[in-house]
Write an enzyme that holds these catalytic residues in place. Structure first.
Site, short mmCIF file in Angstrom:
data_model
loop_
_atom_site.label_atom_id
_atom_site.label_comp_id
_atom_site.label_asym_id
_atom_site.label_seq_id
_atom_site.Cartn_x
_atom_site.Cartn_y
_atom_site.Cartn_z
N ASP A 98 0.33 7.20 -19.89
CA ASP A 98 1.68 6.87 -19.44
C ASP A 98 1.64 6.00 -18.19
O ASP A 98 1.12 6.43 -17.15
CB ASP A 98 2.44 8.17 -19.17
CG ASP A 98 3.94 7.99 -19.17
OD1 ASP A 98 4.41 6.84 -19.02
OD2 ASP A 98 4.66 8.99 -19.31
N CYS A 135 8.90 3.90 -21.98
CA CYS A 135 8.35 5.07 -22.67
C CYS A 135 8.88 5.31 -24.08
O CYS A 135 8.13 5.27 -25.05
CB CYS A 135 8.63 6.32 -21.83
SG CYS A 135 7.90 6.29 -20.19
N LYS A 162 3.47 14.69 -23.53
CA LYS A 162 4.84 14.22 -23.33
C LYS A 162 5.48 13.75 -24.64
O LYS A 162 4.95 12.88 -25.31
CB LYS A 162 4.82 13.09 -22.30
CG LYS A 162 6.15 12.37 -22.09
CD LYS A 162 6.00 11.31 -21.03
CE LYS A 162 7.21 10.40 -20.96
NZ LYS A 162 7.10 9.38 -19.90
N HIS A 201 9.35 12.94 -25.16
CA HIS A 201 10.30 11.91 -24.75
C HIS A 201 10.96 11.19 -25.92
O HIS A 201 11.21 9.98 -25.88
CB HIS A 201 9.63 10.89 -23.82
CG HIS A 201 10.62 10.25 -22.88
ND1 HIS A 201 10.30 9.23 -22.00
CD2 HIS A 201 11.95 10.48 -22.68
CE1 HIS A 201 11.35 8.87 -21.32
NE2 HIS A 201 12.37 9.62 -21.71
#
Length: 573
Positions: free
Chosen positions: A58, A96, A150, A152
């Site tokens: 990330d 993202c 993650k 998201h």
């Protein structure tokens, strides 16, 4: 005419940064594997579907890996890439959610309605439920599927959760960024909650464990409990190296000579993540998976230069459609690759992993319509030509329109005020406002970014809304050819028109007060029922959490976020 100015650093000195070569066999501070399984690999074979480990980092900048000349130590990634295939014409998305959605669906974001910004924690929005995801296709092919890290991609109702979208197990966060130790996340002053989940439950008991360590250890446990005779897919979406900049002290100490504090912390986080990848590789070998495995490494977007990242020598940063925002670090490491130890310049996009990995898994793609990705395994493994010849970086009709763009500037076929970008062959076109456009050398100075004298800045003029670059000849986007080649501009605008006709409406609903963590015991999580649509308007003003013990974990963060300045708040994307 464009005007360039460079002071402070010389290009030669900046491009000459090297990296230290660490001992691959040295015990790691992250390791939970006691033995050394780095023995000779057996001859590659495809007698069984391969085990697949997809590692996504990330906000790691293009420059922030050893083999790109970084001052950050990444010996594991360097070795894995050197022994596999480096992807040096590899593209991702600038932020993202778009990258993650395109990885999971194999579709451009204009075809999932996620072409604007990210999915915010309080939005009743998620990856469209009618999309058949990558892990679902792998499950159909007989794979056990696991996600660590993650997500998201939305969570407003349970159907949106990773365990409902194709993953057998999940350990990680649902929102965009959390504290690396406490797993608290604030979506504005006073809107704070805990965000670490085990399956569909809140993992309160894991608080206090550094996420990079926790995720690597979970991957090892998954491998230890599974049989290497059965195919497995593990999606490892590290939180690192997104803000907040947090790392164990022993890693920061290695970079104590770095004058820039943000860069020092950021470098420590990258090296910690590198060691976590080493432990995952060790586990693959120890438990008998490695000889029939494929490891894919990818970043999700460009580095955030205000938070220690560097995309040098590319132009721009995270959140922009310049190369610094969309050209990613990528490589594939596998004993099954036919032509190893090389660099590939084949054009590859993050949407390509869906058909590539499903094909490797011997899955069925005949019933999947409308994919924007291509099977690029022959290009990666055998060095064949990539089937991909163009990339739609995006069309975002909601982003602030460029002040001086117009339909007239777009030959009457495209409004150049609209933010859009496309690459066709060697040509790249940008319209509207592509985002911050400077070239930013590695942040080695103590006062960076407080002083801007070490930037290389380009002045395009006040009425610019169209740019054209020959990316093959000019990968750093220094020479705008839009005025010299109007024929190419028109051709690429026609491709934008073509793609825009296939776009679905943007999914970007208003935030809902019912999403406040105080309604969910102090944690972020689903708040809508199965029958609630995206325009659900229920809810009340947030109440104080009845669980004082859980709430106390986020009290300090509430105060912290009230004091954040505007610049840091912009890094939440």
């Amino acid at each position: 005419m464009a005007v360039y100015a460079l002071t402070g650093f010389s290009l030669v000195s900046l491009l000459s940064f090297g990296y230290l070569s660490w001992d691959w066999m040295k015990p790691s501070l992250v390791a939970d594997v006691a033995t050394d399984p780095m023995e000779k690999s057996l001859p590659p074979t495809f007698t069984r579907p391969p085990h697949i480990v997809f590692i996504l980092t990330d906000d790691q900048g293009y420059h922030d890996i050893g083999y790109h000349g970084s001052d950050i130590q990444t010996p594991t990634l360097d070795r894995l890439a050197a022994e596999g295939v480096k992807l040096e014409n590899y593209y991702i998305q600038p932020i993202c959610t778009p990258s993650r959605s395109q990885l999971i669906t194999g579709r451009y974001q204009i075809h999932t309605g996620l072409q604007h910004s990210i999915i915010r924690p309080r939005q009743p929005n998620c990856l469209p439920l009618d999309q058949v995801t990558l892990p679902q296709k792998l499950q159909e092919a007989g794979y056990s599927t696991h996600m660590v890290g993650k997500w998201h991609l939305g969570f407003y109702k349970k159907e949106c959760l990773p365990t409902r979208r194709g993953f057998n197990t999940f350990l990680g966060s649902l929102t965009g960024n959390v504290d690396y130790y406490t797993y608290d996340n604030c979506d504005g002053p006073g809107v704070c909650g805990y965000d670490l989940h085990e399956g569909e439950d809140v993992a309160w008991d894991q608080s206090g464990k550094y996420s990079t360590f926790l995720y690597a250890q979970r991957v090892s446990k998954i491998l230890a409990s599974h049989s290497p005779k059965e195919p497995i897919f593990i999606y490892v979406a590290f939180q690192a190296v997104h803000t907040p900049l947090q790392s164990p002290k022993e890693y920061i100490y290695r970079y104590r000579s770095m004058g820039n504090v943000a860069r020092r912390k950021y470098a420590a986080m990258v090296t910690c993540m590198d060691e976590a990848v080493k432990n995952i590789t060790w586990a693959l070998k120890k438990y008998g998976y490695y000889d029939n495995s494929v490891i894919v490494f990818s970043t999700d977007n460009g580095g955030q230069t205000f938070s220690g990242g560097s995309n040098w020598p590319l132009r721009g940063r995270k959140g922009t459609y310049w190369e610094g925002g969309v050209r990613g670090i990528g490589f594939v490491h596998s004993p099954l690759i036919k032509r190893k130890r090389r660099t590939s310049w084949a054009l590859v996009h993050i949407t390509d992993w869906y058909p590539t990995l499903v094909s490797l898994a011997r899955g069925n793609l005949s019933n999947v319509q409308g994919l924007d990705g291509y099977n690029v395994w022959p290009a990666i493994s055998e060095g064949k030509e990539s089937p991909r010849t163009e990339i739609l970086h995006n069309i975002d009709p909601l982003y602030n329109h460029a002040k001086y763009g117009s339909l007239e500037d777009g030959f009457g076929i495209w409004n150049t005020a609209v933010q859009a970008s496309i690459r066709v062959g060697e040509w790249k076109l940008l319209t509207g406002d592509p985002g911050y456009s400077d070239w930013i050398p590695p942040q080695t100075l103590t006062n960076f970014p407080g002083s801007w004298w070490n930037l290389e800045r380009l002045t395009d003029g006040p009425r610019k809304s169209v740019w054209l670059f020959n990316i093959t000849a000019d990968p750093y986007e220094r020479y705008d050819l839009s005025e010299q080649r109007p024929d190419v501009v028109r051709t690429l605008l026609m491709r934008l028109v073509h793609y825009n006709r296939t776009a679905i409406p943007v999914r970007y609903p208003a935030e809902n007060p019912r999403a406040h963590p105080d309604f969910n015991g102090g944690a972020w999580g689903p708040w809508a029922s199965e029958d609630d649509g995206e325009e659900w308007e229920g809810g009340r003003e947030p109440l104080k959490s009845r669980n004082k013990k859980k709430k106390c974990k986020i009290c300090k963060l509430r105060s912290f976020f009230r004091k954040l300045n505007t610049r840091l708040m912009s890094n939440r994307i």
